[in-house]
Design a protein around this motif. Structure first.
Motif, PDB file in Angstrom:
ATOM      1  N   LEU A 207      39.394  33.712  48.776  1.00 35.77           N
ATOM      2  CA  LEU A 207      39.977  34.955  48.641  1.00 35.77           C
ATOM      3  C   LEU A 207      40.494  35.233  49.493  1.00 35.77           C
ATOM      4  O   LEU A 207      42.164  35.719  48.079  1.00 35.77           O
ATOM      5  CB  LEU A 207      38.961  35.845  49.472  1.00 35.77           C
ATOM      6  CG  LEU A 207      37.663  35.811  48.889  1.00 35.77           C
ATOM      7  CD1 LEU A 207      36.662  37.568  49.655  1.00 35.77           C
ATOM      8  CD2 LEU A 207      37.863  36.361  46.970  1.00 35.77           C
ATOM      9  N   HIS A 211      41.727  32.970  45.247  1.00 38.55           N
ATOM     10  CA  HIS A 211      40.671  32.659  44.206  1.00 38.55           C
ATOM     11  C   HIS A 211      39.170  33.006  44.083  1.00 38.55           C
ATOM     12  O   HIS A 211      38.558  33.694  45.534  1.00 38.55           O
ATOM     13  CB  HIS A 211      40.562  30.872  44.295  1.00 38.55           C
ATOM     14  CG  HIS A 211      41.270  29.914  44.653  1.00 38.55           C
ATOM     15  ND1 HIS A 211      41.950  29.921  43.556  1.00 38.55           N
ATOM     16  CD2 HIS A 211      41.563  29.227  45.348  1.00 38.55           C
ATOM     17  CE1 HIS A 211      42.893  28.924  44.453  1.00 38.55           C
ATOM     18  NE2 HIS A 211      42.686  28.710  45.004  1.00 38.55           N
ATOM     19  N   GLN A 212      38.874  33.641  43.296  1.00 37.23           N
ATOM     20  CA  GLN A 212      38.345  34.510  43.483  1.00 37.23           C
ATOM     21  C   GLN A 212      36.195  33.548  43.434  1.00 37.23           C
ATOM     22  O   GLN A 212      35.826  32.389  42.231  1.00 37.23           O
ATOM     23  CB  GLN A 212      37.291  35.281  41.711  1.00 37.23           C
ATOM     24  CG  GLN A 212      36.572  36.721  41.988  1.00 37.23           C
ATOM     25  CD  GLN A 212      36.215  37.001  42.871  1.00 37.23           C
ATOM     26  OE1 GLN A 212      37.567  38.181  43.092  1.00 37.23           O
ATOM     27  NE2 GLN A 212      35.133  37.650  43.547  1.00 37.23           N
ATOM     28  N   SER A 214      32.426  32.912  42.780  1.00 36.19           N
ATOM     29  CA  SER A 214      31.620  32.840  41.197  1.00 36.19           C
ATOM     30  C   SER A 214      30.000  32.835  42.184  1.00 36.19           C
ATOM     31  O   SER A 214      30.081  33.549  43.419  1.00 36.19           O
ATOM     32  CB  SER A 214      31.007  32.030  40.651  1.00 36.19           C
ATOM     33  OG  SER A 214      29.788  31.341  42.241  1.00 36.19           O
TER      34      SER A 214
END
Length: 368
Positions: A207, A211-212, A214
């Protein structure tokens, strides 16, 4: 993972018995298998329906890897003379339950380390095999087995309970301090630190980097974090409880009483005023005769009244299998499980040592 435990009835499907040890597949493993099959299947659309078949194979391969890991723990425990109760594979991977009362730091460390070593070895074999084949699907399968085994070994070596690395920390602290309880508490705290570190690395770090993760990853990491935190907390509490229970021994709380059979007469219990343990034909405790009940029988009829007329059947879990020089863990466990103020203690051969009461246990723990 390996864990000292008392013997209980296995919960799940017993798929085999090796050397008398049940190998159990927990019902929760089916959920794990379904998740693996779905993740692999949905992640390889170019393979079509074959991807889900490949996912199923991965799930079975993981099961075999876990059983190899736990089998190594069981073999090591048996090899150093510790009875093994069961080997289990479930949603959280698996565990091997063995009787650790005669364990030492060295034995505990050996039992812990062989699990990851077995996975490194299996992973190496699968990696070599994956490089020896040219067909796409078999190569993927073998590489997947190699990857899973190396990951399983590395993860289990993280230095905190309930992982095998935590067992090594436990054994080290136990060796240095001479206190098993201190080892458990220390390894439990390192387990909490490891849990926080894992969550920071796999959830917070992505984070921060933009980046996210899933939704599947977040759910899986939440489950893993919950499992690790609960295991670490349980270790700390167990260590604290054992430290308290170590203040006394079974010999300090057990009162010898007559051991009689149902057909014996009440007179055989006269020395204790009517207090006795009633056993069956195999010598297993079945019930108790209490002085207050015996007092209701005229004294001249004690020679003709069978103890079966007064015996009270006790609740499940009221028998503690222990030894006279053991701490009070098994006795207190029997009191808690049976919810009875009086329990009977027997040795490993089933011989009755005597009865223990809540009052006697409290007196020892409170130093009275």
């Amino acid at each position: 993972m390996s864990a000292p435990a008392t013997e209980t009835t296995p919960s799940g499907l017993v798929i085999a018995r090796i050397g008398g040890v049940p190998v159990v597949i927990g019902a929760s493993w089916l959920l794990l298998a379904a998740v693996i099959t779905f993740v692999v299947g949905s992640g390889s659309p170019e393979l079509g329906s074959t991807a889900y078949l490949l996912g199923g194979v991965y799930a079975v391969a993981l099961l075999v890897s876990v059983l190899v890991h736990e089998g190594a723990h069981a073999a090591a425990a048996r090899g150093v003379g510790l009875p093994v109760h069961r080997v289990v594979a479930d949603l959280w991977g698996g565990h091997t339950a063995y009787d650790g009362r005669l364990s030492t730091p060295g034995k505990a460390a050996l039992i812990a380390i062989v699990g990851p070593i077995s996975n490194f070895a299996l992973g190496a074999v699968a990696w070599v095999a994956s490089n020896a084949v040219t067909a796409d699907i078999p190569q993927r399968m073998l590489f997947g087995v190699a990857f899973v085994n190396v990951l399983l070994a590395a993860f289990n070596l993280l230095p905190g309970l309930p992982l095998d690395g935590g067992q090594l920390v436990d054994a080290l602290v136990w060796k240095v301090t001479g206190s098993r309880e201190t080892g458990l508490i220390a390894a439990g705290w390192t387990g909490r630190v490891v849990t926080v570190g894992v969550l920071l690395w796999f959830v917070v770090r992505p984070l921060v980097l933009g980046h996210q993760p899933s939704l599947t990853s977040l759910i899986w990491m939440a489950l893993v974090g919950m499992f690790m935190w609960q295991g670490a907390t349980a270790a700390i509490r167990t260590g604290q409880a054992r430290r308290m229970l170590g203040r006394g021994t079974v010999a300090q709380v057990v009162r010898p009483v007559p051991v009689v059979r149902a057909g014996d007469v009440l007179e055989t219990t006269a020395a204790t005023g009517g207090l006795a343990v009633v056993v069956d034909d195999r010598g297993a405790p079945q019930s108790l005769v209490f002085p207050q009940d015996a007092a209701n029988v005229p004294r001249d009829r004690w020679v003709s009244t069978p103890v079966s007329a007064l015996a009270r059947v006790q609740p499940a879990g009221w028998v503690a299998t222990t030894r006279r020089d053991d701490d009070l863990t098994e006795v207190v466990t029997a009191i808690q499980e049976s919810q009875s103020p009086v329990v009977v203690a027997v040795d490993e051969a089933g011989r009755v040592l005597g009865i223990a009461t809540v009052e006697a246990v409290n007196a020892v723990l409170e130093g009275r």
